[in-house]
Design a protein around this motif. Structure first.
Motif, PDB file in Angstrom:
ATOM      1  N   ALA A 233      -6.196  17.519  -3.764  1.00  0.00           N
ATOM      2  CA  ALA A 233      -7.226  18.052  -2.863  1.00  0.00           C
ATOM      3  C   ALA A 233      -7.357  17.221  -1.590  1.00  0.00           C
ATOM      4  O   ALA A 233      -7.661  17.749  -0.522  1.00  0.00           O
ATOM      5  CB  ALA A 233      -8.565  18.122  -3.593  1.00  0.00           C
ATOM      6  N   ILE A 234      -7.115  15.916  -1.679  1.00  0.00           N
ATOM      7  CA  ILE A 234      -7.233  15.058  -0.497  1.00  0.00           C
ATOM      8  C   ILE A 234      -6.178  15.408   0.537  1.00  0.00           C
ATOM      9  O   ILE A 234      -6.455  15.497   1.739  1.00  0.00           O
ATOM     10  CB  ILE A 234      -7.097  13.570  -0.904  1.00  0.00           C
ATOM     11  CG1 ILE A 234      -8.281  13.153  -1.773  1.00  0.00           C
ATOM     12  CG2 ILE A 234      -7.013  12.672   0.344  1.00  0.00           C
ATOM     13  CD1 ILE A 234      -8.156  11.758  -2.367  1.00  0.00           C
ATOM     14  N   TYR A 235      -4.954  15.626   0.086  1.00  0.00           N
ATOM     15  CA  TYR A 235      -3.832  15.829   1.005  1.00  0.00           C
ATOM     16  C   TYR A 235      -3.499  17.301   1.236  1.00  0.00           C
ATOM     17  O   TYR A 235      -2.703  17.629   2.113  1.00  0.00           O
ATOM     18  CB  TYR A 235      -2.613  15.074   0.502  1.00  0.00           C
ATOM     19  CG  TYR A 235      -2.812  13.581   0.560  1.00  0.00           C
ATOM     20  CD1 TYR A 235      -2.533  12.873   1.716  1.00  0.00           C
ATOM     21  CD2 TYR A 235      -3.336  12.879  -0.527  1.00  0.00           C
ATOM     22  CE1 TYR A 235      -2.735  11.514   1.797  1.00  0.00           C
ATOM     23  CE2 TYR A 235      -3.547  11.511  -0.462  1.00  0.00           C
ATOM     24  CZ  TYR A 235      -3.250  10.832   0.702  1.00  0.00           C
ATOM     25  OH  TYR A 235      -3.479   9.479   0.774  1.00  0.00           O
ATOM     26  N   GLY A 236      -4.076  18.167   0.434  1.00  0.00           N
ATOM     27  CA  GLY A 236      -3.851  19.594   0.633  1.00  0.00           C
ATOM     28  C   GLY A 236      -2.551  20.111   0.088  1.00  0.00           C
ATOM     29  O   GLY A 236      -2.242  21.296   0.237  1.00  0.00           O
ATOM     30  N   GLU A 237      -1.764  19.258  -0.555  1.00  0.00           N
ATOM     31  CA  GLU A 237      -0.506  19.692  -1.152  1.00  0.00           C
ATOM     32  C   GLU A 237      -0.039  18.670  -2.175  1.00  0.00           C
ATOM     33  O   GLU A 237      -0.382  17.489  -2.114  1.00  0.00           O
ATOM     34  CB  GLU A 237       0.582  19.860  -0.091  1.00  0.00           C
ATOM     35  CG  GLU A 237       1.015  18.550   0.561  1.00  0.00           C
ATOM     36  CD  GLU A 237       2.205  18.733   1.505  1.00  0.00           C
ATOM     37  OE1 GLU A 237       2.402  19.858   1.988  1.00  0.00           O
ATOM     38  OE2 GLU A 237       2.926  17.744   1.740  1.00  0.00           O
ATOM     39  N   ASN A 238       0.715  19.162  -3.131  1.00  0.00           N
ATOM     40  CA  ASN A 238       1.396  18.299  -4.088  1.00  0.00           C
ATOM     41  C   ASN A 238       2.889  18.454  -3.832  1.00  0.00           C
ATOM     42  O   ASN A 238       3.441  19.527  -4.035  1.00  0.00           O
ATOM     43  CB  ASN A 238       1.044  18.699  -5.525  1.00  0.00           C
ATOM     44  CG  ASN A 238       1.457  17.646  -6.528  1.00  0.00           C
ATOM     45  OD1 ASN A 238       2.607  17.229  -6.558  1.00  0.00           O
ATOM     46  ND2 ASN A 238       0.525  17.213  -7.368  1.00  0.00           N
ATOM     47  N   PRO A 239       3.548  17.401  -3.356  1.00  0.00           N
ATOM     48  CA  PRO A 239       4.936  17.546  -2.873  1.00  0.00           C
ATOM     49  C   PRO A 239       5.997  17.608  -3.951  1.00  0.00           C
ATOM     50  O   PRO A 239       7.190  17.657  -3.630  1.00  0.00           O
ATOM     51  CB  PRO A 239       5.106  16.289  -2.012  1.00  0.00           C
ATOM     52  CG  PRO A 239       4.201  15.277  -2.641  1.00  0.00           C
ATOM     53  CD  PRO A 239       3.022  16.050  -3.133  1.00  0.00           C
ATOM     54  N   ASN A 240       5.621  17.631  -5.234  1.00  0.00           N
ATOM     55  CA  ASN A 240       6.616  17.605  -6.297  1.00  0.00           C
ATOM     56  C   ASN A 240       6.875  18.979  -6.902  1.00  0.00           C
ATOM     57  O   ASN A 240       5.977  19.826  -6.949  1.00  0.00           O
ATOM     58  CB  ASN A 240       6.160  16.672  -7.426  1.00  0.00           C
ATOM     59  CG  ASN A 240       6.256  15.211  -7.018  1.00  0.00           C
ATOM     60  OD1 ASN A 240       7.181  14.826  -6.312  1.00  0.00           O
ATOM     61  ND2 ASN A 240       5.303  14.410  -7.440  1.00  0.00           N
ATOM     62  N   LYS A 241       8.086  19.168  -7.402  1.00  0.00           N
ATOM     63  CA  LYS A 241       8.403  20.343  -8.210  1.00  0.00           C
ATOM     64  C   LYS A 241       8.070  20.066  -9.671  1.00  0.00           C
ATOM     65  O   LYS A 241       7.708  20.964 -10.423  1.00  0.00           O
ATOM     66  CB  LYS A 241       9.890  20.687  -8.084  1.00  0.00           C
ATOM     67  CG  LYS A 241      10.291  21.187  -6.702  1.00  0.00           C
ATOM     68  CD  LYS A 241      11.712  21.739  -6.699  1.00  0.00           C
ATOM     69  CE  LYS A 241      12.734  20.660  -6.996  1.00  0.00           C
ATOM     70  NZ  LYS A 241      14.128  21.183  -6.929  1.00  0.00           N
TER      71      LYS A 241
END
Length: 596
Positions: A233-241
């Motif tokens: 929620a802080i960064y707006g994305e989760n960069p992992n698959k």
């Protein structure tokens, strides 16, 4: 002429890239003697054009800032081509030169001794193998950007492999890495670990538990997912698959090490059913998972691309590691595991820990970051007097900066906004690391105020922490319960040995420091009374007054002598927080915006 030179250079680069693209690198790992802590490594390199190739082993592992000399664990190095031995020589502590003449395909074999139990080093037993990749895999010099494959041959009876590496389709226990940075950032667990999964923020998470334990898998799935979602929620994305947690459960365990899409955690197998033990584990999960953004992607400039031969210096570990320690508290609060009161008290206790460390008045946060390579991982009996942990000081600085930003913007912004803006600018847009100056500039841009005094006092200086001021922004009162107390204090730590007590540490500027008591002194008596317990607990000390003189008989290097010491007052603080019932509307606004 210039055009010809540029054209020639371009041609050379093209040829070089073409040659490298034809090189293929593959590893096979097997375990002939796991009970003796060995892994067998086969490295195949094909498509070579030169007459020789240098292969190297990293000397350190990212995330753990100490040169560990992994090459010391290598045995039985051999090189062959076409089934025949070829010449090689060791050319430096972690490098081998293989002379392969016209042979394009070579095979290297070596054994790795792995028996150091930690989250950052490999250890192998007859029950499992944990492979910390920087201590297992070598790389051809100048070819860090090349892809490689890894095939694991589990030992008899082992049937599982857990790793963040990408699996090769239809090839069991085979994986691929896009480059060596990814390979070195992907630990591997091999054995019969207990594996379960959950999905959070659209990402599949695997948890691999080794060592047993009284954990509740269904409860962990729910609670670990909450932490994942709050970080995302802080960064707006989760960069992992996908993401892998490798958890080693011991009789008494702890610590963690972050990786690109995985982490390794140490835990106590019987602690999951106690509230304190369970929350401690979730704290560790929150810390290492937050590293997914802070360090593994948003990073100081020195931490990537990595130099695996030497130290990689930065003055910003107080952000990279310290802010992560701070954010584990915010994630735990936001996930519902801590109340506001508990969070404030936890952070006040962290401040007290820094204040009570004499080294915090000697070493700045920037210096602690830079000197991590020679001090943080090599503590001695005087470290508490001369150093401060960039984890501890950075955690406190994260709190202070967060409250300062929230106060300055009247609750419109907080540290989350800085971290997200830095992530967007330096990881996503520019694809590079940041400098200390760039981080400061972003803080000032978000807050709208100068942070020169903050940097001077807390980053590059060793000034006292104005905790009452910062907590006051959020309407939180802080009291030092030790204030005004006149408790006589000797200023030593001690440990029992067979037949006596020895001094293990002496605190800077304490009575013992000024009186000349030394580390490794064996204490025989105090004012003529034989020692039967640790010095700090003896009635002959606690029953005295400040200014009283005590005579301590010691044995130093076999010689018995008396040391006279005049007792001083204890200087430690014990901070207790309380929500101010009379907090103003502006303070309440800051309080709400700060943590939520």
């Amino acid at each position: 002429m210039l055009r010809k030179s540029l054209a020639g250079l371009l041609l050379l680069l093209t040829i070089s890239m073409t040659v490298k693209s034809q090189i293929k690198i593959g590893f096979e790992i097997s375990f002939k003697e796991p009970q003796a802590h060995y892994a067998e490594v086969e490295m195949n390199i094909s498509g070579l054009a030169k007459d020789y190739v240098d292969v190297k082993m990293p000397v350190w592992t990212p995330g753990s800032y100490l040169v560990r000399e992994f090459a010391k664990n290598i045995e039985g190095f051999t090189a062959t081509a076409g089934g025949k031995s070829i010449k090689f020589e060791k050319i430096r502590k972690n490098a081998w030169r293989i002379y392969h003449a016209k042979a394009k395909d070579i095979k290297l074999n070596y054994r790795v001794y792995a028996n150091e139990v930690s989250v950052r080093t490999s250890f192998i037993t007859d029950e499992h193998a944990f492979l910390s990749s920087t201590g297992i895999f070598m790389y051809p010099d100048g070819m860090l950007n090349l892809p490689s494959t890894v095939k694991i041959h589990p030992f008899n009876g082992w049937n599982k492999v857990s790793t963040g590496l990408e699996p090769v389709t239809n090839q069991p226990f085979s994986y691929t890495a896009q480059n060596f940075d990814i390979l070195f950032d992907s630990p591997i667990e091999v054995g019969n670990q207990d594996v379960f999964e959950f999905t959070a923020s659209g990402v599949k998470h695997e948890v691999a538990m080794f060592g047993g334990g009284n954990y509740d898998k269904e409860k962990l799935k729910v609670d670990m997912a909450k932490i994942v979602e709050q970080g995302t929620a802080i960064y707006g994305e989760n960069p992992n698959k996908h993401y892998t947690f490798i958890v080693h459960n011991f009789e008494a365990g702890g610590g963690g090490l972050e990786h690109l899409n995985s982490t390794v955690l140490g835990a106590t197998r019987t602690a999951y059913t106690s509230e304190t033990g369970y929350k401690s584990f979730l704290n560790l999960v929150a810390h290492e998972y937050y590293h997914l953004w802070n360090v593994k992607r948003l990073r100081p400039a020195a931490l990537g691309p990595f130099d695996y031969d030497n130290e990689n210096y930065t003055t910003s570990l107080w952000v990279a590691e310290g802010f992560t320690s701070y954010y584990e508290n915010k994630l735990m609060f936001r996930a519902g595991f801590f109340t506001l009161e508990e969070t404030a008290q936890t952070l006040a206790t962290a401040i007290a820990g820094v204040v009570n460390t004499p080294g915090s008045r000697v070493q700045s946060a920037a210096e602690a970051s830079y000197d991590a390579w020679i001090k943080a991982y090599r503590p001695n009996e005087n470290s508490n007097n001369s150093t401060i942990s960039y984890y501890s000081k950075g955690e406190v600085m994260g709190l202070l900066m967060d409250l300062e930003i929230t106060h300055a913007t009247k609750g419109a912004k907080n540290l989350d906004d800085v971290m997200k803006a830095m992530y967007t600018e330096y990881y996503k847009k520019q694809g590079r690391g940041y400098t200390d100056a760039k981080f400061k500039a972003m803080v000032e841009k978000i807050s709208g105020i100068s942070f020169n005094p903050f940097w001077e006092k807390y980053v590059n200086g060793t000034g006292p922490i104005d905790y009452a001021k910062y907590f006051g922004y959020a309407g939180i009162l802080v009291k030092d319960e030790n204030a005004g107390m006149k408790v006589p204090y000797l200023g030593v730590a001690s440990k029992k040995i067979e037949g006596g007590i020895i001094v293990s540490a002496v605190s800077r500027n304490s009575a013992a420091w000024e009186g000349g008591l030394n580390v490794n002194d064996e204490v025989i008596s105090v004012d003529g009374i034989p020692v039967e317990a640790a010095i700090e607990r003896m009635p002959t000390i606690t029953g005295k007054n400040i200014g009283d003189e005590v005579t301590i008989m010691i044995r130093r290097d076999g010689i018995v002598k008396d040391i006279k010491i005049k007792l001083k007052a204890a200087t430690s603080v014990k901070l207790v927080t309380q929500l101010d019932e009379k907090a103003s509307a502006s303070q309440l606004k800051v309080r709400t915006a700060w943590l939520k």
